[in-house]
Design a protein around this motif. Structure first.
Motif, PDB file in Angstrom:
ATOM      1  N   VAL A   1      -5.430 -54.162  33.719  1.00 58.77           N
ATOM      2  CA  VAL A   1      -5.108 -53.535  34.996  1.00 58.77           C
ATOM      3  C   VAL A   1      -6.223 -53.791  36.002  1.00 58.77           C
ATOM      4  O   VAL A   1      -7.409 -53.634  35.702  1.00 58.77           O
ATOM      5  CB  VAL A   1      -4.914 -52.014  34.801  1.00 58.77           C
TER       6      VAL A   1
ATOM      7  N   ASP B   1      -1.657 -45.950  35.361  1.00 57.18           N
ATOM      8  CA  ASP B   1      -0.985 -47.231  35.557  1.00 57.18           C
ATOM      9  C   ASP B   1       0.344 -46.956  36.260  1.00 57.18           C
ATOM     10  O   ASP B   1       1.245 -46.363  35.669  1.00 57.18           O
ATOM     11  CB  ASP B   1      -0.765 -47.878  34.189  1.00 57.18           C
TER      12      ASP B   1
ATOM     13  N   SER C   1       4.653 -55.207  33.933  1.00 61.53           N
ATOM     14  CA  SER C   1       3.728 -56.137  34.583  1.00 61.53           C
ATOM     15  C   SER C   1       3.893 -56.143  36.095  1.00 61.53           C
ATOM     16  O   SER C   1       3.383 -57.000  36.782  1.00 61.53           O
ATOM     17  CB  SER C   1       3.934 -57.553  34.034  1.00 61.53           C
TER      18      SER C   1
ATOM     19  N   LYS D   1      -1.732 -56.745  37.186  1.00 61.91           N
ATOM     20  CA  LYS D   1      -2.294 -56.969  35.855  1.00 61.91           C
ATOM     21  C   LYS D   1      -2.577 -58.456  35.720  1.00 61.91           C
ATOM     22  O   LYS D   1      -1.769 -59.281  36.153  1.00 61.91           O
ATOM     23  CB  LYS D   1      -1.328 -56.516  34.761  1.00 61.91           C
TER      24      LYS D   1
END
Length: 133
Positions: free
Chosen positions: A120, A56, A62, A114
């Protein structure tokens, strides 16, 4: 780094975070660690089928961002393939067929985001078959 505000509408968070170029070593399965930079080169070796996983890049935030993966084909005549993470979504629902030429380059671009539930998603697109420099 800290947040930088420009005018009333634009906030840039950790801007230096997404600007490194990292060469990723290859094996039969490899994790592309997007926290190392948003532009990375994946260099195939003699192992012709690869399974990739992605980290990620927003480290739990976010934040959305653009990512680029340059895939360099191994210098022989055998076709290499990649099994992409399930979180990658492709136009038409199908991953691109990578170039098969000796030392060809494919440029795979992703928009990372996201959804509202925090899932994700990587939206992928490809520019294929660049010849070796």
């Amino acid at each position: 780094t800290s947040d930088t505000t420009i005018g009333d509408n634009l906030i840039i968070t950790d801007a230096a975070y997404f600007n490194d170029l990292t060469v990723v070593s290859s094996s039969s399965s490899t994790t592309i660690d997007w926290t190392n930079g948003n532009k990375q080169i994946y260099d195939f070796d003699a192992n012709h089928v690869k399974t990739l996983t992605f980290t990620d890049p927003a480290s739990g935030n976010s934040t959305s961002c653009s990512l680029t993966l340059i895939v360099k084909q191994y210098e022989d005549t055998n076709a290499q393939t990649i099994t992409w993470p399930g979180s990658v979504k492709w136009p038409g629902g199908s991953a691109p067929t990578l170039s098969t030429g000796n030392a060809d380059y494919d440029v795979i671009s992703f928009l990372f985001t996201k959804d509202s539930g925090g899932t994700v998603v990587y939206y992928g697109s490809a520019a294929l078959d660049f010849s070796a420099p």
